[in-house]
Design an enzyme around this catalytic site. Structure first.
Site, short mmCIF file in Angstrom:
data_model
loop_
_atom_site.label_atom_id
_atom_site.label_comp_id
_atom_site.label_asym_id
_atom_site.label_seq_id
_atom_site.Cartn_x
_atom_site.Cartn_y
_atom_site.Cartn_z
N CYS A 1 0.87 -1.19 0.00
CA CYS A 1 0.00 0.00 0.00
C CYS A 1 0.90 1.23 0.00
O CYS A 1 2.06 1.14 -0.41
CB CYS A 1 -0.97 -0.03 1.18
N ASN B 1 2.31 1.41 4.37
CA ASN B 1 2.64 0.13 5.02
C ASN B 1 2.36 0.18 6.53
O ASN B 1 3.06 -0.43 7.32
CB ASN B 1 4.10 -0.27 4.74
N CYS C 1 -1.36 0.67 7.38
CA CYS C 1 -2.80 0.38 7.52
C CYS C 1 -3.21 -0.83 6.68
O CYS C 1 -3.37 -1.93 7.20
CB CYS C 1 -3.64 1.60 7.12
N ARG C 2 -3.39 -0.66 5.38
CA ARG C 2 -3.99 -1.71 4.56
C ARG C 2 -3.09 -2.92 4.35
O ARG C 2 -3.52 -4.06 4.56
CB ARG C 2 -4.43 -1.13 3.20
N SER C 3 -1.84 -2.71 3.94
CA SER C 3 -1.00 -3.88 3.65
C SER C 3 -0.59 -4.67 4.90
O SER C 3 -0.52 -5.90 4.84
CB SER C 3 0.22 -3.52 2.78
N ASP D 1 -8.42 4.07 1.32
CA ASP D 1 -7.41 4.42 2.31
C ASP D 1 -8.11 4.86 3.60
O ASP D 1 -8.80 5.87 3.61
CB ASP D 1 -6.56 5.56 1.74
#
Ligand code: 4NP
Length: 154
Positions: free
Chosen positions: A7, A10, A12-14, A123
């Site tokens: 993401c 690195n 939050c999402r990934s 996001d």
């Protein structure tokens, strides 16, 4: 099998995808390598965002040990699949591709859930309310990826 989730930050999402997939892989006794990275250098060596840690913990996934790192072209050599969490991450990864083999490793993550839709994971950085739906969507997609890439037992 070596899988990388990417993401922007690195944090939050990934890392959520990284933690969810590590849990799934352990549950299925698979010897896969799972990792995550960010296209930016904003949060190198940082632990995941507290909100990402909290929502993951709620669903039994501990991501507190993960640390931010930046994606680099070496990752094309290390990993079999590179999943970009949104279209901007996807473009930034491709900018670092050195050849067609590198390009072939990169996919938009949510296309495993909704083939051909080219939708990105939102996001959640600026909106606390997004962490729950984002987690659920990531979890569902990781389950599909595990199913699709698992060795077939017939
Ligand atoms: P991520 O979220 O890409 O899912 O880790 C973000 C984290 C940090 C920032 C943006 C997005 N930031 O601008 O610092």
């Amino acid at each position: 099998m070596k899988i990388l989730f990417v993401c922007l930050g690195n944090i939050c999402r990934s890392p959520i995808a990284d933690g969810v997939m590590r849990n799934l892989v352990a549950k299925h006794n698979l010897n896969w390598q799972i990792d995550s990275a960010g296209t930016s250098n904003y949060h190198i060596n940082e632990a995941p965002d507290k909100r990402a840690q909290k929502i993951s913990k709620k669903y039994g996934v501990d991501i507190s040990d993960l640390r931010g790192r930046q994606f680099s072209s070496i990752d094309f050599d290390e990993f079999d699949y590179i999943f970009a969490m949104d279209a901007s991450n996807y473009q930034n990864i491709l900018k670092l591709a050195r050849n067609q083999q590198d390009i072939n490793k990169v996919e938009l993550f949510l296309n495993r859930l909704e083939p051909g839709m080219n939708r990105g994971v939102q996001d959640p950085w600026y909106d606390d309310a997004l962490f729950e739906p984002v987690f659920k969507e990531i979890e569902k997609t990781c389950e599909l990826i595990l199913r699709d890439l698992s060795p077939k037992t017939t």
